[in-house]
Structures are given as C-alpha cells and as structure tokens.
Design a protein around this motif. Structure first.
Motif, PDB file in Angstrom:
ATOM      1  N   GLN A  26       0.804  -1.226   0.000  1.00 44.14           N
ATOM      2  CA  GLN A  26       0.000   0.000   0.000  1.00 44.14           C
ATOM      3  C   GLN A  26       0.839   1.279   0.000  1.00 44.14           C
ATOM      4  OE1 GLN A  26      -2.689  -1.729   3.330  1.00 44.14           O
ATOM      5  NE2 GLN A  26      -4.097  -0.517   2.091  1.00 44.14           N
ATOM      6  N   HIS A 129       1.047  -9.147   4.759  1.00 42.18           N
ATOM      7  CA  HIS A 129      -0.104  -8.265   4.548  1.00 42.18           C
ATOM      8  C   HIS A 129      -0.450  -8.321   3.053  1.00 42.18           C
ATOM      9  CE1 HIS A 129      -2.341  -4.683   6.501  1.00 42.18           C
ATOM     10  NE2 HIS A 129      -2.910  -4.881   5.323  1.00 42.18           N
ATOM     11  N   TRP A 130      -0.668  -9.554   2.583  1.00 46.01           N
ATOM     12  CA  TRP A 130      -1.367  -9.839   1.324  1.00 46.01           C
ATOM     13  C   TRP A 130      -0.521  -9.893   0.058  1.00 46.01           C
ATOM     14  CZ3 TRP A 130      -6.328  -6.305   2.048  1.00 46.01           C
ATOM     15  CH2 TRP A 130      -6.932  -6.610   3.278  1.00 46.01           C
ATOM     16  N   GLU A 175      -5.373 -10.272   8.816  1.00 44.84           N
ATOM     17  CA  GLU A 175      -6.729 -10.602   8.376  1.00 44.84           C
ATOM     18  C   GLU A 175      -6.813 -11.830   7.487  1.00 44.84           C
ATOM     19  OE1 GLU A 175      -8.352  -7.036   6.682  1.00 44.84           O
ATOM     20  OE2 GLU A 175      -8.439  -6.037   8.612  1.00 44.84           O
ATOM     21  N   ILE A 178      -9.918 -12.216   5.303  1.00 48.39           N
ATOM     22  CA  ILE A 178     -10.016 -11.412   4.086  1.00 48.39           C
ATOM     23  C   ILE A 178      -9.138 -12.034   2.997  1.00 48.39           C
ATOM     24  CG2 ILE A 178      -9.627  -9.104   3.105  1.00 48.39           C
ATOM     25  CD1 ILE A 178     -11.928  -9.179   5.096  1.00 48.39           C
ATOM     26  N   LEU A 238     -15.810  -7.741  13.258  1.00 44.49           N
ATOM     27  CA  LEU A 238     -16.969  -6.862  13.159  1.00 44.49           C
ATOM     28  C   LEU A 238     -17.811  -7.107  14.403  1.00 44.49           C
ATOM     29  CD1 LEU A 238     -18.275  -5.238  10.609  1.00 44.49           C
ATOM     30  CD2 LEU A 238     -19.690  -7.284  10.357  1.00 44.49           C
ATOM     31  N   TYR A 315     -13.273  -1.852  12.465  1.00 41.67           N
ATOM     32  CA  TYR A 315     -13.705  -0.594  11.858  1.00 41.67           C
ATOM     33  C   TYR A 315     -15.181  -0.291  12.081  1.00 41.67           C
ATOM     34  CZ  TYR A 315      -9.290  -0.437   9.259  1.00 41.67           C
ATOM     35  OH  TYR A 315      -7.963  -0.373   8.926  1.00 41.67           O
ATOM     36  N   ARG A 318     -22.524  -3.945  12.514  1.00 43.03           N
ATOM     37  CA  ARG A 318     -23.759  -4.179  11.767  1.00 43.03           C
ATOM     38  C   ARG A 318     -24.866  -4.588  12.733  1.00 43.03           C
ATOM     39  NH1 ARG A 318     -20.899  -2.247   8.808  1.00 43.03           N
ATOM     40  NH2 ARG A 318     -20.307  -2.777   6.675  1.00 43.03           N
ATOM     41  N   TRP A 351     -18.607   0.205   3.269  1.00 47.10           N
ATOM     42  CA  TRP A 351     -18.834  -0.690   4.414  1.00 47.10           C
ATOM     43  C   TRP A 351     -18.540  -0.025   5.756  1.00 47.10           C
ATOM     44  CZ3 TRP A 351     -14.170  -1.005   6.905  1.00 47.10           C
ATOM     45  CH2 TRP A 351     -13.034  -0.727   6.144  1.00 47.10           C
ATOM     46  N   GLU A 379      -5.580  -2.156  14.028  1.00 49.40           N
ATOM     47  CA  GLU A 379      -6.108  -1.200  13.039  1.00 49.40           C
ATOM     48  C   GLU A 379      -7.443  -0.667  13.506  1.00 49.40           C
ATOM     49  OE1 GLU A 379      -6.447  -2.434   8.924  1.00 49.40           O
ATOM     50  OE2 GLU A 379      -4.510  -3.449   8.997  1.00 49.40           O
ATOM     51  N   TRP A 425      -5.193   3.246  11.682  1.00 54.17           N
ATOM     52  CA  TRP A 425      -5.010   2.995  10.252  1.00 54.17           C
ATOM     53  C   TRP A 425      -5.519   4.228   9.529  1.00 54.17           C
ATOM     54  CZ3 TRP A 425      -2.529  -0.603   7.396  1.00 54.17           C
ATOM     55  CH2 TRP A 425      -2.650  -0.444   6.005  1.00 54.17           C
ATOM     56  N   PHE A 441      -7.403   6.995   4.028  1.00 54.70           N
ATOM     57  CA  PHE A 441      -7.489   6.659   5.453  1.00 54.70           C
ATOM     58  C   PHE A 441      -6.425   7.369   6.288  1.00 54.70           C
ATOM     59  CE2 PHE A 441     -10.011   3.045   3.974  1.00 54.70           C
ATOM     60  CZ  PHE A 441     -10.828   2.723   5.051  1.00 54.70           C
TER      61      PHE A 441
HETATM   62  C1  GBH Z   1      -7.979  -3.471   6.434  1.00 56.35           C
HETATM   63  O1  GBH Z   1      -8.886  -4.266   5.799  1.00 56.35           O
HETATM   64  C2  GBH Z   1      -6.671  -3.769   5.837  1.00 56.35           C
HETATM   65  O2  GBH Z   1      -5.868  -4.507   6.725  1.00 56.35           O
HETATM   66  C3  GBH Z   1      -5.943  -2.557   5.362  1.00 56.35           C
HETATM   67  O3  GBH Z   1      -4.895  -2.944   4.530  1.00 56.35           O
HETATM   68  C4  GBH Z   1      -6.925  -1.651   4.675  1.00 56.35           C
HETATM   69  O4  GBH Z   1      -6.301  -0.583   4.028  1.00 56.35           O
HETATM   70  C5  GBH Z   1      -7.861  -1.136   5.728  1.00 56.35           C
HETATM   71  O5  GBH Z   1      -8.452  -2.178   6.421  1.00 56.35           O
HETATM   72  C6  GBH Z   1      -8.959  -0.241   5.176  1.00 56.35           C
HETATM   73  O6  GBH Z   1      -9.822  -0.957   4.342  1.00 56.35           O
HETATM   74  O7  GBH Z   1     -18.728  -4.958   6.780  1.00 56.35           O
HETATM   75  O8  GBH Z   1     -19.492  -7.149   6.204  1.00 56.35           O
HETATM   76  O9  GBH Z   1     -19.359  -5.419   4.524  1.00 56.35           O
HETATM   77  C7  GBH Z   1     -10.200  -4.117   6.191  1.00 56.35           C
HETATM   78  C8  GBH Z   1     -10.977  -5.089   5.406  1.00 56.35           C
HETATM   79  C9  GBH Z   1     -12.959  -4.508   4.367  1.00 56.35           C
HETATM   80  C10 GBH Z   1     -12.934  -6.104   6.168  1.00 56.35           C
HETATM   81  C11 GBH Z   1     -14.404  -4.374   4.505  1.00 56.35           C
HETATM   82  C12 GBH Z   1     -14.397  -5.979   6.284  1.00 56.35           C
HETATM   83  C13 GBH Z   1     -16.373  -5.253   5.191  1.00 56.35           C
HETATM   84  C14 GBH Z   1     -17.180  -6.478   5.397  1.00 56.35           C
HETATM   85  N1  GBH Z   1     -12.374  -4.894   5.628  1.00 56.35           N
HETATM   86  N2  GBH Z   1     -14.979  -5.564   5.011  1.00 56.35           N
HETATM   87  S1  GBH Z   1     -18.813  -5.993   5.749  1.00 56.35           S
END
Ligand code: GBH
Length: 487
Positions: A26, A129-130, A175, A178, A238, A315, A318, A351, A379, A425, A441
C-alpha cells in the motif's frame, strides 16, 4: 445518538502503546526495483478491470525512497511505535530462500528498522499483509496448497533471524479471513480466484492456520529466549448487534453472524482449538463432493494458544436480524440479515459506518470468549474521498478517533479488558486495494499526482499526537476541551 452522549475524559494505563499502521504494497512503490520479485498484488493491479481507475501500487507513497521523511513525521507526532509489513518478494524474489535472497530488499528493511529505532520508535512488523510472491502463486496455486505452510515458515524464520534482534512485536498474518474470502472466493482481491463453493477459501484458511502456528512455535522455541519479543495475529472483527435484543431469534442471528465472521480463525487459535460450528457444517456439507482438509488433533493442539496477543482490526458494526427461511437454505450466511442504522455516519468506504460503542462490546466479547487475552488493536480508522480541495481539516476522522478511543478507555476501565495497544489505520493515505487511491485513510495527506508524493499532516495527525502526549484525555487538558467543544 449513542456516539455523542457520553464522552468521558481519562488517562490510559502506563505503558499503553500508541501506534499507526501501513502495509508494504500500500505504501512502498518500487515494485520492480533492486531485484524485488513480482507479488500477486503487482499482477492483480496490472490486470485491467481489477482496481478502480486502473490504479496500481507501482509508486504508491514511494516509501521505498521516502522512509526517512516518514520516520521524521512520526517523530514529530510523538509516536513511539509503528506497524508496517515486510514484502515477502522484496526479500525472496522467487518466494524461497533457495531461489535467492535479495540483499537490497533485506537492506531496505534494515535501514527502515534502524532509522525507526534511532528515532525512538519501536517497529511492529506484519510478516504477511497480502503480497504473496507471484512465483508461489504460479507454482502451487497459492494458499490453497499446504506446501505454503513450509514456505511461509522458512520466510518467517528468516525474518526472525534477520530482524528479530531489533523487532519485538510480530504479526504473522493480517486478516486471514479477508485473504481467503476476497482472494479465493469472491475474487475481489489478489489472486482473484472466484469459487463460490467455499472449497478454495476453506483450503486457504486451513493453510494459513497451520502456517501461523508453525511460525509461532518456531519463535517460541528458537528465538524467544534470546529476542524476548511477542508474536500475534491480526483478525478483522466486526461487531454484530441484535436488531431486537429482547428477541431470542435476533440474538441467535447475531451469534451466527459473529461466528461466521469472527470465529473462523479466532476460535482455533484463541478458543478451544476447533473450527466454529458454522465452518464445521460447511466442511461437512462440502465433503460430500470434495476432499477437504480437516484439522487433525495434532494440528489443533499446535494451533490452540499459538499467540502472545490477540490483534484486532476493527472498523465497523452491523445490526443482525434473523432470516427465518434458514432451516431450508444451504448456507449459514443466508440465515441472518445484516443492516445498518440510518443515523450511523458513513465514510467514503461503502462498508464503513461509525459506531464507536460497537468496539467496546467487541472488546468485552473477546475477553469473555477467548480467555481474557492481551489485546492489541492493530487497526482502526476512517476514510474520506479523493476530492479537491484536499480534506486537511478532517473533522469526521477526528470525531471517529476520539469516540472510538474513548470506548477503548471504557473497555479498559469499566470492563477490565486487557487492551495494551491502539493503532490508527493509517499513518498516511495509501493504495486502498481494489479501491485504489479513491479512499483515503491517512493521518497524513499524500498528493498522488505529484511525482515527489509530498505528505501533509491533517488535523487528525495533530489530534492523535495530542492523545499520545497526554496518554489519553486527562481532565482539564487542551485535548479534552477540544473534544468537549466538538461534542
Ligand atoms: C484493512 O482491511 C486492511 O488490513 C488494510 O490494509 C486496509 O487498508 C484497511 O483495512 C482499510 O480498508 O462490513 O461485512 O461489509 C479491512 C478489510 C474490508 C474487512 C471491509 C471488512 C467489510 C465487510 N475490511 N470488510 S462488511
């Protein structure tokens, strides 16, 4: 609005860790420089149609060249910790040590780590990290293949050996859920495999769990005594709140949602060592037609307890409600419905809804379900858009951070959750995966149209540095007045 009615000032425990995070693909750029091998994200972003606007990480924030400036900006903020990730193909361009180590890649991380330490900042290093080496994707099909357990283990061991004299915090995987669900089921992330049967993503999860556990055990037996660091894993969690907390069907639906989304990796590592029932059920169903790996008793006992801390990337929240048709449907995923509340503010990411109290409930849930572990929030953060003029007065982000951080404080003081670290983050705007540079972000603004990629601190950088300086929001401090004004 529960986000605004109960701010409480207060100070965090002594020694609390305040950090910010980034990840190699990133921010680094320099995708094919100094012998770096191709990663699955290089390949994916170079494939038309995969990333918004055709954005790539080819240059990103150019941190490969600008890391000294980044460290100075961290120092200006008073940061004492920084979470970043190693790019595996920058170190092993073809995926394995036997196929060659890039000394330039190793030197880059040595310079970065030394620069951080010289400025009083402790590195927290994510091993994965991916950005898997593309060579391993091609040779083995990536994480669906258990051969990657050994390859990851060799890479992790090399990292402990090479950097572990100075790195005391390790995160094996960022993650895993993911990685598997977006990489091997929906195909929204690299390597872009679409498999709606769940077979590929379950195989992927199996490999990641075993790889994580082997790395932890090697650290534990071979490096811990000398290096005295900690090794954990970061799970994306979540919070699911029942729509009607008095309706047992909704409470159960929220439980199923939490299991489905959070427990795939949490329960084997931090719980009783088994997959959650919803995963077991899927495995059982799929076994009728496909051969799926199961965790043996030996696997389970290696995985159970294989972490020194529980890394939480959180983050959003729901609302979960029962979907009564679930008795006939095949999939647990269809047995609940997830929604949001109209009053929840939304970030640029579709999201991302700000629900600070969800974090406190999640932290309490972790304490209650996983044996009261040390928790590192690895994060948490807020996105805004790529708009002109740039958003430097990022009041929404400031509000997000102050309300979420305040809920962390309540979890520590009132619920006695052992939260040891909080990580924002991100340190700066960066390549937001499939969304490219359309979502920001950062605590620092990065101008991606300027070849020199200048960084500018946003209002949130100032806000966060005040929190660090005060170790929270002590009564009477400048920052508390600011918070109360905003309330
Ligand atoms: C993180 O992923 C990553 O580690 C980071 O690299 C990235 O930049 C940062 O977050 C911001 O995205 O709520 O059911 O619709 C977060 C990955 C993406 C996981 C959204 C949950 C939503 C699922 N998240 N996802 S839902």
């Amino acid at each position: 609005d529960p986000t605004r009615d109960d701010f409480r000032p207060g100070t965090f425990p002594d020694g609390f860790i305040w950090s910010t995070a980034t990840a190699s693909y990133q921010i680094e750029g320099a995708w094919n420089v100094d012998g770096k091998g191709e990663s699955i994200w290089d390949r994916f972003s170079h494939t038309p149609g995969k990333v918004d606007r055709g954005d790539t990480g080819d240059v990103a924030c150019d941190s490969y060249n600008k890391y000294r400036e980044d460290v100075q900006l961290m120092k200006n903020m008073g940061l004492k910790h920084y979470r970043f990730s190693l790019s595996w193909p920058r170190i092993f361009p073809n995926g394995t040590k036997e196929d060659g180590v890039s000394q330039d890649g190793v030197n880059y991380y040595n310079r970065l780590i030394d620069e951080l330490i010289a400025n009083g900042i402790a590195p927290m290093v994510t091993l994965y990290h991916w950005d898997l080496p593309q060579a391993l994707q091609e040779k083995y099909g990536g994480w669906v293949n258990e051969a990657l357990v050994g390859h990851y283990h060799n890479y992790a061991t090399f990292a402990f050996q090479t950097f572990g004299d100075r790195v005391k915090y390790w995160i094996t995987f960022n993650e895993p859920m993911i990685v598997c669900s977006l990489g091997y089921a929906s195909g929204e992330h690299a390597p872009g495999i679409q498999d709606s049967s769940s077979v590929s993503s379950l195989r992927c999860g199996h490999t990641l769990l075993k790889a994580h556990a082997r790395a932890w055990h090697t650290y534990n037996t071979t490096f811990r005594q000398l290096q005295r660091g900690k090794v954990g894993i970061s799970l994306s969690l979540l919070w699911a709140e029942p729509r009607d907390p008095d309706l047992p069907a909704d409470v159960q639906a929220a439980n199923r949602a939490m299991q489905m989304i959070n427990e795939w990796f949490a329960r084997p590592i931090f719980g009783d060592g088994d997959y959650p029932n919803v995963i077991e059920d899927t495995v059982q169903k799929l076994k009728l037609s496909m051969e799926l790996p199961e965790l043996s008793d030996e696997d389970k006992s290696l995985i159970r307890g294989s972490a020194d801390f529980f890394g939480v990337n959180h983050y959003s929240t729901r609302i979960a409600a029962d979907k009564p048709s679930h008795i006939q449907t095949q999939s647990v995923l269809e047995s609940f419905e997830m929604t949001t509340a109209p009053e929840w503010p939304r970030g640029q990411s579709d999201w991302l809804f700000a629900v600070p109290w969800g974090l406190r409930r999640l932290l309490r849930y972790i304490k209650e379900h996983y044996g009261d572990p040390d928790v590192y929030i690895t994060e948490n953060g807020w996105s805004d858009g790529d708009v002109q003029p740039p958003i430097l007065e990022d009041t929404d982000r400031v509000c997000y951070y102050m309300t979420y951080i305040d809920e962390v404080l309540k979890a520590i003081e009132e619920d006695q959750v052992k939260v040891r670290a909080y990580t924002a983050w991100s340190f700066m705007d960066n390549f937001e995966w499939a969304r490219g540079y359309t979502e920001r972000f950062g605590l620092h603004y990065v101008n991606f149209t300027d070849p020199s990629r200048p960084r500018t601190p946003k209002q949130s950088a100032k806000f966060y540095s005040d929190i660090i300086a005060n170790n929270g929001f002590p009564e009477g401090a400048e920052i508390t007045k600011m918070v109360q004004d905003m309330w």
